[in-house]
Design a protein around this motif. Sequence first.
Motif, short mmCIF file in Angstrom:
data_model
loop_
_atom_site.label_atom_id
_atom_site.label_comp_id
_atom_site.label_asym_id
_atom_site.label_seq_id
_atom_site.Cartn_x
_atom_site.Cartn_y
_atom_site.Cartn_z
N VAL A 117 50.47 -0.45 -30.76
CA VAL A 117 51.68 -1.17 -31.13
C VAL A 117 51.50 -1.73 -32.54
CG1 VAL A 117 52.32 -1.78 -28.77
CG2 VAL A 117 50.83 -3.32 -30.07
N ASN A 118 52.56 -2.31 -33.07
CA ASN A 118 52.52 -2.93 -34.38
C ASN A 118 51.63 -4.17 -34.35
OD1 ASN A 118 53.77 -4.99 -36.44
ND2 ASN A 118 54.41 -2.96 -37.12
N PRO A 119 50.87 -4.45 -35.42
CA PRO A 119 50.02 -5.64 -35.43
C PRO A 119 50.78 -6.95 -35.25
CG PRO A 119 49.36 -4.13 -37.17
CD PRO A 119 50.65 -3.61 -36.61
N GLN A 175 53.24 10.73 -38.86
CA GLN A 175 54.57 10.14 -38.82
C GLN A 175 54.67 9.13 -37.68
OE1 GLN A 175 57.87 12.89 -38.90
NE2 GLN A 175 59.32 11.36 -38.18
N LEU A 176 54.05 9.44 -36.55
CA LEU A 176 54.06 8.51 -35.42
C LEU A 176 53.30 7.23 -35.77
CD1 LEU A 176 53.34 11.02 -32.51
CD2 LEU A 176 55.56 10.35 -33.47
N VAL A 177 52.15 7.39 -36.40
CA VAL A 177 51.37 6.23 -36.83
C VAL A 177 52.18 5.37 -37.79
CG1 VAL A 177 49.38 5.52 -38.20
CG2 VAL A 177 49.11 7.29 -36.45
N ALA A 202 53.42 1.48 -37.37
CA ALA A 202 52.92 0.52 -38.36
C ALA A 202 54.04 -0.20 -39.09
CB ALA A 202 52.03 1.25 -39.37
N ASN A 203 55.23 0.40 -39.12
CA ASN A 203 56.34 -0.18 -39.89
C ASN A 203 57.44 -0.80 -39.04
OD1 ASN A 203 55.37 0.49 -42.53
ND2 ASN A 203 55.90 2.62 -42.14
N ASP A 204 57.22 -0.92 -37.73
CA ASP A 204 58.26 -1.47 -36.85
C ASP A 204 57.62 -2.45 -35.88
OD1 ASP A 204 60.24 -1.87 -34.82
OD2 ASP A 204 61.19 0.00 -35.42
N LEU A 226 47.40 -0.81 -37.20
CA LEU A 226 47.84 -0.69 -35.82
C LEU A 226 47.10 -1.70 -34.94
CD1 LEU A 226 47.62 3.20 -35.54
CD2 LEU A 226 49.73 1.88 -35.83
N LYS A 227 47.67 -1.95 -33.77
CA LYS A 227 47.00 -2.76 -32.75
C LYS A 227 46.79 -1.87 -31.53
CE LYS A 227 47.88 -6.75 -29.71
NZ LYS A 227 48.85 -7.83 -29.39
N LEU A 228 45.55 -1.61 -31.21
CA LEU A 228 45.21 -0.73 -30.09
C LEU A 228 45.44 -1.47 -28.78
CD1 LEU A 228 44.03 2.10 -29.54
CD2 LEU A 228 41.76 1.03 -29.52
N VAL A 229 46.04 -0.78 -27.80
CA VAL A 229 46.40 -1.39 -26.53
C VAL A 229 45.47 -0.88 -25.42
CG1 VAL A 229 48.21 -1.68 -24.80
CG2 VAL A 229 48.81 -1.58 -27.23
#
Length: 346
Positions: free
Chosen positions: A154-156, A233-235, A239-241, A260-263
């Motif tokens: 997810v986004n940070p 593109q997925l990354v 990262a931008n949302d 990124l924030k790893l879940v």
Amino acid sequence: MNDTKAPAPRYRARLAAMLAGSVILLSACGTGGASPTAGESAAPPAPTEAGATAPADLSGTVTIDGSSTVYLISAAVAEDFQAANPGVKASVALSGTGGGFKKFCAGETDANDASRPIKTEDTPEAKSEATLCKEAGIEYVELPVAYDGLSVAVNPQNTWVDCLTVAELSAIFGPTSTAETTWADIRAGWPADPIERFQPGVDSGTFDYFTEEINGELDASTQAGTFSEDDNQLVAGVANDTNGIGYFGFAYYEASADKLKLVPVDGGSGCITPGPDTIRDQSYAPLSRPLFVYPSKQALARPEVAAFFQYYLDTVSTLAPEVGYVELPDAELQASKDALTAALGN
């Protein structure tokens, strides 16, 4: 448990180059022009890795397509093999596992990279990949080469998600989820903001694996969100949302860990974060998976192709970790070597 670690500094340049190469390839494929290929290096010949098989004075070509996940390993192998064997042009492209098998079973490539096993079951709608290969006279050998932990991120700026269960992942990415589904629908107390999903395209083996393991049925998926065969593109989307969530191979997470924030994922035994140890022992369940290459036996009859895949298995335990994946246990790697030896008739 969290044993995730960023690539060591000496690995970063290689990983960055492999990821940049995948962007170039996908951009070229999208414009309909001739696809450039990874592994075409102008570097001078270099010594082989210890124990690697690379006969002198080889010439010819090796062509590989398929998984964007396995691309990173095969492109690294191609780079090193071609540097040691400048008479061989080793080309690695990517069109997704399924897209690659279409070309492979049509005899257009020497091998296919795959982030899932080849499909062997025919359906009323379509023949399986194995059937298509058989009808075309393409014989192949399945070679597991490494392990991957399909990673959810997810986004940070997302401060509420610290772990997701399989059921919650299915509620986000499953076929009943819509563009209006919010985080509050997934767990009470989370924001009532719509979830923005970033998922691999339908030709991706990662998409196949995730939908079967998480949603309980191959290809069962929400239609909401962004779909792309380009993991970069997925990354970037996640990262931008702030409300973004996506899934992709572990190497793609590692290359952008600062964005990124790893879940962690709870597959029934508590929240487990993907990392070398949890992927190797498969405690990161159900999203730890083997990665494969499928050379055709017809192509292996050519000396340069046989030498390439011998070199591949001789060096993959070193190269797979360099680009963010986990090496096979010794016994499993030896099984792959034995399968290749049998296919070569040695």
